[in-house]
Write an enzyme that holds these catalytic residues in place. Sequence first.
Site, PDB file in Angstrom:
ATOM      1  N   ASN A  12      31.091   9.830   5.285  1.00 48.92           N
ATOM      2  CA  ASN A  12      30.592   8.467   5.103  1.00 48.92           C
ATOM      3  C   ASN A  12      29.454   8.549   4.088  1.00 48.92           C
ATOM      4  OD1 ASN A  12      29.436   5.956   5.259  1.00 48.92           O
ATOM      5  ND2 ASN A  12      28.770   6.122   7.391  1.00 48.92           N
ATOM      6  N   TRP A  13      29.736   8.099   2.877  1.00 51.08           N
ATOM      7  CA  TRP A  13      28.726   8.227   1.812  1.00 51.08           C
ATOM      8  C   TRP A  13      27.631   7.173   1.921  1.00 51.08           C
ATOM      9  CZ3 TRP A  13      31.870   9.474  -3.329  1.00 51.08           C
ATOM     10  CH2 TRP A  13      32.378  10.778  -3.221  1.00 51.08           C
ATOM     11  N   LYS A  14      27.806   6.198   2.797  1.00 45.77           N
ATOM     12  CA  LYS A  14      26.809   5.126   2.942  1.00 45.77           C
ATOM     13  C   LYS A  14      26.513   4.525   1.553  1.00 45.77           C
ATOM     14  CE  LYS A  14      25.296   7.388   7.112  1.00 45.77           C
ATOM     15  NZ  LYS A  14      24.261   7.685   8.075  1.00 45.77           N
ATOM     16  N   HIS A  97      29.407   0.840  12.815  1.00 51.33           N
ATOM     17  CA  HIS A  97      28.392   1.865  12.545  1.00 51.33           C
ATOM     18  C   HIS A  97      27.025   1.352  13.002  1.00 51.33           C
ATOM     19  CE1 HIS A  97      25.828   4.749  10.553  1.00 51.33           C
ATOM     20  NE2 HIS A  97      26.896   5.529  10.447  1.00 51.33           N
ATOM     21  N   GLU A  99      24.221   1.568  11.721  1.00 53.54           N
ATOM     22  CA  GLU A  99      23.426   0.929  10.669  1.00 53.54           C
ATOM     23  C   GLU A  99      23.846  -0.533  10.482  1.00 53.54           C
ATOM     24  OE1 GLU A  99      24.102   4.014   7.763  1.00 53.54           O
ATOM     25  OE2 GLU A  99      22.925   5.360   9.022  1.00 53.54           O
ATOM     26  N   GLU A 166      28.560   8.556  17.631  1.00 56.24           N
ATOM     27  CA  GLU A 166      27.413   8.958  16.824  1.00 56.24           C
ATOM     28  C   GLU A 166      26.124   8.551  17.539  1.00 56.24           C
ATOM     29  OE1 GLU A 166      28.548   9.207  12.390  1.00 56.24           O
ATOM     30  OE2 GLU A 166      28.253   7.087  12.801  1.00 56.24           O
ATOM     31  N   GLY A 172      20.998  11.276  10.577  1.00 56.69           N
ATOM     32  CA  GLY A 172      20.029  11.456   9.487  1.00 56.69           C
ATOM     33  C   GLY A 172      18.713  12.071   9.923  1.00 56.69           C
ATOM     34  N   SER A 207      24.108  14.253  11.892  1.00 56.44           N
ATOM     35  CA  SER A 207      23.553  15.501  11.350  1.00 56.44           C
ATOM     36  C   SER A 207      24.521  16.681  11.409  1.00 56.44           C
ATOM     37  CB  SER A 207      22.224  15.844  12.045  1.00 56.44           C
ATOM     38  OG  SER A 207      21.270  14.829  11.801  1.00 56.44           O
ATOM     39  N   GLY A 228      27.597  12.225   7.330  1.00 59.16           N
ATOM     40  CA  GLY A 228      26.858  11.448   6.345  1.00 59.16           C
ATOM     41  C   GLY A 228      26.358  12.344   5.225  1.00 59.16           C
ATOM     42  N   GLY A 229      25.089  12.710   5.305  1.00 59.27           N
ATOM     43  CA  GLY A 229      24.418  13.454   4.231  1.00 59.27           C
ATOM     44  C   GLY A 229      25.199  14.659   3.716  1.00 59.27           C
TER      45      GLY A 229
HETATM   46  P1  13P Z   1      24.302  12.064   8.922  1.00 58.68           P
HETATM   47  O1  13P Z   1      25.417  13.098   8.917  1.00 58.68           O
HETATM   48  O2  13P Z   1      23.609  11.946   7.598  1.00 58.68           O
HETATM   49  O3  13P Z   1      23.382  12.270  10.081  1.00 58.68           O
HETATM   50  O4  13P Z   1      25.010  10.647   9.140  1.00 58.68           O
HETATM   51  C1  13P Z   1      25.924  10.491  10.166  1.00 58.68           C
HETATM   52  C2  13P Z   1      26.565   9.171  10.039  1.00 58.68           C
HETATM   53  O5  13P Z   1      25.946   8.143  10.259  1.00 58.68           O
HETATM   54  C3  13P Z   1      27.972   9.130   9.609  1.00 58.68           C
HETATM   55  O6  13P Z   1      28.516   7.876   9.786  1.00 58.68           O
END
Ligand code: 13P
Length: 249
Positions: A12-14, A97, A99, A166, A172, A207, A228-229
């Site tokens: 997920n590149w956000k 999600h 967010e 999650e 993050g 993470s 994510g990251g």
């Molecule tokens: P991180 O891997 O950066 O913690 O993000 C997880 C995430 O929200 C994937 O949707």
Amino acid sequence: MGDSTQFIIAGNWKMNGMLDESLAFVDALTENPSPTAVEMAICPPFTLLHPLSKPFADKGVKLGAQSVYFEESGAFTGSISPLMVKDAGCHYVILGHSERRDIMHEDNALLLKKLNAVWKHGLEPMFCIGEHLEEREAGTTNDVLKGQLSVLEGTDTSLPLTVAYEPVWAIGTGKTASPEQVSETHAFVHEELARLGRTCKVLYGGSVNAGNAESLMACAGVDGALVGGASLKADSFMEIVAAASRVAA
Ligand code: 13P
């Protein structure tokens, strides 16, 4: 889980990614060591869906969108419809999600409309659930997850679905849930899904990185990762895919 691969490793590149760097990402992707055991997917921002559709398909990477609106078209300035992301070659759409729930105030009623719109166009929701730290500390994790999954009540169980657990406090932050927390919570999520008439993959997110992916994928009830990251760089994404393929072997 019988239906397809053992693990899904989804990025997920956000709100990250420019055209040039995303094409460089595709070039830097190495071969999936176990394509029959590990599925790869990436959910880039909307602007990159069309340009990445073919390059990702050529590398065996499924495409996903990070959200959609529930209408097909019309006067909804700034919105993107399921029809549009389908047209761009998407297989998945991330919904729920944390967010989007926390920052954009998406609630169960809205998520149900989005789920139905996504299903209507033959897309597969990657439905995210997770508790906040205060909720885990108060011992209400399972109640929170049950409430989030209740959106699925009464939906057609033959429609495709992937769930991602999650924990919000692990997103993050560099903190991951312990193997015990992951196994326990995934067992509860699978149980709750079964009560709702569903058997589906449940990914872990929060993470996940090259260093911890193998132990997380080895936890009971974990069918992959939503990353994510660590999905922003091709080498760390491929290391996570390799970790999953070692667990699958
Ligand atoms: P991180 O891997 O950066 O913690 O993000 C997880 C995430 O929200 C994937 O949707």
